[in-house]
Design a protein around this motif. Structure first.
Motif, PDB file in Angstrom:
ATOM      1  N   ARG A  77       0.830  -1.198   0.000  1.00 38.66           N
ATOM      2  CA  ARG A  77       0.000   0.000   0.000  1.00 38.66           C
ATOM      3  C   ARG A  77       0.873   1.261   0.000  1.00 38.66           C
ATOM      4  O   ARG A  77       0.566   2.231  -0.695  1.00 38.66           O
ATOM      5  N   GLU A 126      -5.439   7.928   2.820  1.00 42.53           N
ATOM      6  CA  GLU A 126      -5.057   6.540   3.068  1.00 42.53           C
ATOM      7  C   GLU A 126      -3.684   6.466   3.735  1.00 42.53           C
ATOM      8  O   GLU A 126      -3.447   5.619   4.604  1.00 42.53           O
ATOM      9  N   LEU A 151      -2.721   4.768   7.322  1.00 39.63           N
ATOM     10  CA  LEU A 151      -1.625   3.824   7.549  1.00 39.63           C
ATOM     11  C   LEU A 151      -0.742   4.266   8.719  1.00 39.63           C
ATOM     12  O   LEU A 151      -0.282   3.459   9.516  1.00 39.63           O
TER      13      LEU A 151
END
Length: 449
Positions: A7, A121, A125
């Motif tokens: 990711r 995002e 994280l």
């Protein structure tokens, strides 16, 4: 969290607009990116390791060089594989400034409306809460004017008073913390060329010859470090030498070396600022790797003070790192990693400005020698010393400090190799008012002795 590396890699590439040139391993053990280099010689790329989620938090709370530096010094961020290759691959994406626009950088991407989804995002994280505390090795920025006597002494102490045992491991027996001089054509350390100690002795000898040192003459070494220059000049050229430094630890070490060499009658070590030297004149002045600490606001005074301390006809050897000129000189700023962790308040100037300011002070500049490639070799030797003695180096100072020096020296080696910075020896003369020759007619008479 599964596949944090995948990711992170996808988000970073979206924001940067380019593939990541290294492999990534995240705190959950996941990996992504090009194949990694292996110990058995299989080709691959270095791996950027985010050991803890805190590495990402540091970068997000302080985007850019400072956040990356804090993550590295704290051990939250690491590199597996060839450090030089990793820095070279990452420089164009994150640090390098040049005439062409660099690819979109991460901090700017976080503020780009087109990338808000990716930014959200990334924040998810990182799971940021309070900003992580900076590592203990970080110098806190001070208020007030730069380069006062008190502030310069504190800055010098931050860099040099980190343990003489540590510097012995990094610098080797020569205890010279400036560019060596590799005389043999094409020679390099470990390749049947001169050793680091031999190259440092060659540099000291070159400086002595440029200054035309002879028995009975009086030398001032500004920023004398651990005393190597004054010891060499007194022992090999018979001069009376004064070495000045702002570091208490350096001075104590240098005084012991002078006493052990039986040269206390010819060498004096002082804890003293160049602006406070009362006695003159000197026949010669060496300033080797010190002028980077002076700063643009004080450089005219530095040059004037050295000119005042020299006798007419005396020589100055100014050995100084130089940066490339900026398209907009007003926009120049000191690298934040260097300023907080390595040389607080240090500044680099282009060579042309240094020469002009020496001339403005009354010096006649007679010779300039560029040693850029020599410093790259020197720095690689220091990194090799540090890596070979890593456990002892960490015990001698701290894990964070050892990591600072490893990153700093490796990055600087690449900067010299890529012509991002240089280093030059400028030989200048306080030409007598009569206009008598400042140097013999034969150019570079110090060669071949």
């Amino acid at each position: 969290m599964a596949d944090a590396a995948g990711r992170l890699t996808a988000l970073a590439e979206e924001m940067l607009g380019a593939p990541l040139p290294v492999r990534v391993r995240a705190w959950d053990g996941s990996e992504a990116g090009p194949p990694a280099a292996t110990g058995d010689g299989t080709a691959g790329v270095p791996t950027l390791v985010l050991r803890r989620r805190r590495a990402l938090q540091r970068i997000l709370f302080r985007p850019g060089e400072l956040g990356l530096a804090r993550a590295w010094v704290a051990g939250d961020l690491d590199i597996e594989g060839d450090l030089y290759e990793a820095l070279d691959r990452l420089a164009g994406l994150l640090w390098e400034r040049g005439p062409r626009p660099a690819p979109t950088r991460l901090p700017g991407a976080l503020r780009d409306p087109r990338l808000r989804s990716a930014a959200r995002e990334l924040l998810a994280l990182a799971r940021p809460s309070l900003p992580p505390r900076p590592p203990a090795e970080e110098a806190r920025p001070r208020r007030g004017p730069l380069h006062t006597l008190r502030r310069d002494k504190a800055a010098i102490s931050h860099h040099y008073d980190v343990g003489n045992d540590f510097y012995e491991l990094v610098l080797g027996p020569s205890m010279v913390y400036s560019c060596a001089y590799w005389e043999a054509p094409g020679a390099s350390p470990g390749d049947n060329g001169p050793t680091l100690e031999e190259a440092q002795r060659a540099k000291l000898d070159l400086v002595c010859r440029k200054l035309d040192l002879r028995p009975g003459r009086r030398l001032l070494d500004v920023g004398c470090g651990w005393g190597s220059m004054v010891l060499h000049a007194a022992r090999e050229y018979g001069v009376h030498a004064v070495g000045i430094t702002l570091s208490e630890e350096q001075a104590a070490y240098a005084r012991k070396r002078v006493a052990d060499a039986g040269l206390t009658d010819r060498v004096e070590i002082r804890v003293q600022d160049y602006r406070q030297v009362p006695d003159r004149p000197f026949d010669a002045i060496s300033s080797i790797g010190m002028a980077e600490h002076v700063g643009s606001a004080q450089y005219a005074r530095y040059a004037a003070d050295l000119h005042r301390l020299l006798r007419p006809g005396g020589r100055l050897l100014n050995h100084q790192i130089a940066r490339r000129p900026e398209p907009d000189e007003e926009a120049y700023r000191v690298d934040r990693f260097i300023d907080r962790y390595v040389f607080p308040d240090g500044e680099l100037a282009p060579l042309g400005r240094t020469v002009s300011q020496l001339e403005d002070a009354g010096f006649e500049v007679r010779d300039v020698e560029a040693l850029r490639e020599h410093y790259a070799l020197t720095l690689r030797s220091w990194v090799a010393n540090l890596e070979a003695h890593w456990t002892r180096a960490v015990r001698a100072t701290s894990p964070g400090r050892a990591r600072v020096w490893r990153l700093y020296m490796a990055a600087c080696a690449l900067s010299f190799e890529r012509n991002r910075i240089g280093v030059n020896q400028v030989l200048a003369v306080r030409t007598p008012d009569s206009g008598a020759p400042g140097l013999p007619l034969r150019a570079r008479e110090w060669r071949g002795r």
